[in-house]
Design an enzyme around this catalytic site. Structure first.
Site, short mmCIF file in Angstrom:
data_model
loop_
_atom_site.label_atom_id
_atom_site.label_comp_id
_atom_site.label_asym_id
_atom_site.label_seq_id
_atom_site.Cartn_x
_atom_site.Cartn_y
_atom_site.Cartn_z
N ARG A 257 -3.23 -6.31 -3.96
CA ARG A 257 -2.75 -4.98 -3.62
C ARG A 257 -3.43 -4.56 -2.32
NH1 ARG A 257 -5.38 -0.84 -7.07
NH2 ARG A 257 -6.47 -0.38 -5.14
N HIS A 261 -4.07 2.19 -4.98
CA HIS A 261 -3.32 2.13 -6.24
C HIS A 261 -2.11 3.04 -6.15
CE1 HIS A 261 -2.37 2.14 -10.49
NE2 HIS A 261 -2.46 3.45 -10.50
N TYR A 270 -14.30 1.60 -3.59
CA TYR A 270 -14.71 0.60 -4.59
C TYR A 270 -14.50 -0.85 -4.18
CZ TYR A 270 -9.74 1.23 -5.76
OH TYR A 270 -8.37 1.35 -5.69
#
Lengths: 363, 461
Positions: A257, A261, A270
């Site tokens: 990805r 998100h 993160y």
């Protein structure tokens, strides 16, 4: 006892390297005409453009939210193009590329994220179910649908999309069991994009996801999720296998990805930029572009024309999204039952009357 | 044509109320393209770049770096260099129509999610009837919003039920669970026509199947038959319709088994020939059916369960007080099964007369309704068609049916000799829910024994 290594390259099916070199795989041969190659690339480009435009529209306040697919174009187009008429796809909320292959107008996707519709299209018209927001709940639905196909003796199959995060859901695991014991014609297409929002893959599994399939009693295949040819070949074969009555299969499309998100997420909090950079070298579009170019399958105008087409598409989305009509209040009553229902009709009429009670007053 | 367009801070993350301007990426006077990054904004969720919704020239920035802006506050004004009209671009065949009205009060500015302010405010007319029926909370001063009274879900549900209790039940689609609806659809049954027996007036699977059995008229379970050129349709009416309904119900409700036995009926055949010559029987017809009927009556007396019926609701066996002996008759109108009332009480001669009578009346279509319903056991003579046996289907309301085949000369082993005998095959179907194989077999063997040795008619009665 040794646990299989966590390195994708040893195990996954790849037909086109990141450098654009064609490789053969004895288990998954793919003989593909040149015009189909070009049209695959066109899909990849247009799908990426839809995604980019929708992301911008969210930042401009036109959409409440958008779930980006950046980096997963090949997985989605490869799988989507393996479906035939009569097959049914069950997406998550990120399958914009599959939606494109199923002929769903991207404006309809935008309507959902703008909040002007709770659905947006008729699944039966497209062989493409409504977006599932709840993680994993499309899997039992897909298995049920596949069992229905079985009862109808239909020569079709269902394909259900989910991610590495959903692979930990009870719904998904129960779906594996049902599909397995009833030999349902369903292909589980897992886009392992390495991240469940901020949770890395190693928090989901200790073995490669595709290997789980064997424990449930059906085959699993890992495919290079950034290789549209491999995704197409493996999906086609597994779907045909399901249509022929050989039962379910799990495809793990190993991908990444590249974006957040959703537009509400900030991945820089993160994960490391170096990881993202490493995956950038495996870009799903670049390798096809390079292959088309090296094989001289396209003339000079091809890429420019395609860019122009993508730009027109983006412009159409920009104009179209602002003109999306507000839903009528009738609509929420209209879809409660398939057939007319006296009670619902009365509630609808009362609600219409309630709304009519309001009078405009000056601000 | 140029027009000034304002870009306001949108809600960037599903319900955020504010954002901090981190860094401007453009300045007044700059030319910007669509989707060119304008400014970096940090919200509680993420720091993001905002792409320009317009192309043109930046007229003014409305906030400084470090400013905390509420959602909806103006960020930047851009003098647009294009008229944004009409549609262009490409789409799949499933194109969404964008002809509808744009949003009320939104103009060319921020129209998306997040800004709720519209040009006109609307309030409810005072004294308008409440859509929620029952009581409406006390209205406050005009213009004040009325807070709804909080209810528990149960109370809300009960109130709604009470409110709609007067709805004409027949106007509401029949209640049935989805699989039952599907079944009804498949069988071509309109749920509204089905008498519901389930809980809370729901239509059950059994209700639908029963309705289908009754309604069955030339349809298969998956709907109407398809026709192609050259096919011919004939309406199913009257006797054939009854046969269809009875056979469907039989197949759906009676778990039956069939047994058969081949019998040496040489002696019976001789007896029939003898009786035909007797003056006592000159007024009637003597046929193999008469002896089979007589044999069945004797055997039914010995195995009374054959003449009983299974009551699935009460879970009881109902032994019939009399034998109402049904005879399957092929008439011009189709299969009819008239019966001889209290057949066991008749003498052989009376039985012969009665059988001849019901059969001829059934054939000529003058059988009375009493002849046609209420049988307790049925005999079917398939021998008249030149066949030997089959798996007869039990008439609903009964528990057994005996078919007897053609009486024909066949080689037969007697002792260790091969001889020519007149033989026939008997086939018996019986309701296996309460007639076990032993009982059914004993009955069949009794009938066979009598036909082999008609003297048993006297010995066993």
């Amino acid at each position: 006892m040794a646990i299989p290594a966590h390195t994708p390259d040893d195990t996954f099916v790849q037909l086109l390297t990141p450098e654009g070199e064609r490789v053969e795989n004895a288990d998954f041969p793919l003989d593909i005409p040149d015009d189909e190659l070009r049209s695959l690339y066109r899909d990849l480009v247009l799908v990426r453009r839809i995604d980019a435009e929708a992301t911008a529209l969210q930042r401009q306040g036109e959409l409440g939210l958008w779930a980006q697919l950046l980096g997963q174009e090949a997985a989605q187009v490869g799988a989507g193009r393996a479906l035939i008429s009569g097959d049914m796809a069950f997406p998550t909320y990120r399958e914009h590329g599959v939606a494109w292959c199923r002929d769903v107008d991207p404006l309809r996707l935008l309507g959902l994220f703008r909040g002007t519709t709770n659905g947006g299209w008729n699944p039966a018209d497209h062989g493409f179910a409504l977006y599932a927001i709840v993680t994993g709940d499309q899997c039992p639905q897909a298995v049920g649908y596949a069992m229905g196909l079985q009862h109808d003796a239909a020569e079709n199959a269902a394909m259900v999309f989910f991610g590495d995060g959903a692979s930990s859901q009870g719904d998904v695991n129960e779906s594996f069991i049902w599909a397995s014991v009833f030999n349902a014609p369903v292909v589980f297409f897992c886009q392992n994009n390495q991240w469940a929002i901020s949770e890395p893959l190693e928090r989901q599994t200790r073995i490669p996801l595709f290997q789980r399939a064997w424990g449930f009693g059906f085959p699993g295949v890992r495919v290079d999720g950034n290789d549209v040819l491999a995704c197409l070949a493996v999906s086609r074969q597994m779907m045909q296998r399901a249509r022929d009555g050989a039962g379910p299969a799990l495809i793990e499309a190993f991908t990444y990805r590249m974006g957040a998100h959703t537009t509400s997420d900030d991945p820089t909090r993160y994960r490391l930029d170096t990881d993202v950079e490493a995956w950038r070298l495996r870009d799903p579009l670049e390798r096809v572009r390079s292959f088309l170019h090296k094989q001289q399958l396209v003339d000079d105008g091809f890429f420019a024309e395609l860019d122009n087409e993508a730009e027109l598409l983006a412009q159409r989305l920009r104009d179209g999204v602002r003109a999306l009509p507000d839903p009528s209040t009738e609509e929420m009553f209209a879809h409660a039952y398939a057939e007319p229902h006296a009670l619902v009709e009365r509630q609808r009429d009362e609600y219409a009357q309630y709304l009519a009670d309001f009078v405009a007053e000056d601000a | 044509m140029s027009n000034d367009l304002k870009f306001c801070l949108p809600d960037l993350g599903e319900g955020l109320t504010e954002g901090e301007v981190l860094r401007w990426l453009v300045a007044a006077g700059d030319t910007v393209a669509i989707n060119q990054p304008l400014v970096e904004v940090e919200t509680a969720k993420a720091a993001v770049e905002l792409p320009s919704p317009y192309s043109g020239t930046v007229v003014a920035l409305h906030a400084a770096e470090g400013d905390l802006l509420p959602v909806g506050a103006p960020l930047v004004t851009i003098a647009s260099d294009v008229d944004t009209d009409g549609e262009s671009g490409i789409s799949p065949s499933d194109s969404v129509s964008a002809e509808s009205e744009p949003h009320e009060g939104t103009g060319p500015l921020l129209v998306g999610y997040g800004v709720t302010e519209s040009a006109t405010r609307r309030r409810r007319r005072v004294g308008a009837p409440s859509p929620h029926g029952t009581e409406r909370p006390e209205a406050g001063p005009p213009g004040e919003p009325v807070k709804p009274v909080r209810h528990g879900g149960l109370e809300v549900g009960r109130a709604a039920e009470a409110k709609f209790a007067d709805i004409d039940a027949s106007a509401v689609t029949a209640r049935a669970k989805p699989p039952v609806r599907r079944l009804a659809k498949q069988l071509g049954i309109d749920l509204a026509d089905v008498r519901p027996t389930g809980r809370d007036g729901t239509v059950t699977r059994d209700d639908v199947e029963a309705a289908a059995a009754l309604q069955l008229a030339g349809k298969t379970s998956d709907g109407a038959a398809r026709t192609v050129d050259g096919d011919r349709r004939e309406p199913v009416r009257g006797v054939m319709r009854s046969m269809a309904a009875a056979m469907t119900e039989s197949a759906a409700t009676i778990p039956s088994v069939t047994e058969w036995v081949e019998v040496d009926v040489t002696r019976s055949a001789g007896l029939v020939d003898r009786m035909k010559g007797l003056p006592e029987y000159a007024d009637t017809k003597v046929t193999p059916l008469l002896l089979v009927a007589a044999a069945c009556l004797t055997a039914l007396h010995r195995e009374q369960r054959i003449n009983a019926v299974f009551d699935a609701v009460a879970q009881e066996i109902v032994y019939r007080g009399a034998v109402q002996l049904g005879v399957a008759v092929a008439s011009d109108r189709g299969l009819v099964v008239p019966h001889v009332g209290d057949a066991a009480a008749l003498t052989l001669h009376e039985l012969a007369v009665a059988l001849a009578d019901v059969v001829s009346r059934a054939r000529s279509g003058t059988a009375t309704p009493t002849d046609l319903v209420g049988g307790t056991f049925t005999i079917t003579n398939v021998g008249v068609f030149g066949v030997d046996g089959g798996t007869p289907m039990i008439t609903p309301g009964q528990s057994a049916i005996l078919a007897f085949g053609a009486w024909r000369q066949k080689p037969w082993v007697e002792g260790d000799q091969l001889v020519v005998r007149t033989t026939s095959t008997l086939s018996l179907s019986f309701d296996h829910r309460f007639i076990d194989g032993a009982t059914g077999s004993r009955f069949l063997r009794d009938v066979a024994d009598i036909l082999e040795e008609p003297a048993l008619l006297h010995l066993w009665t």
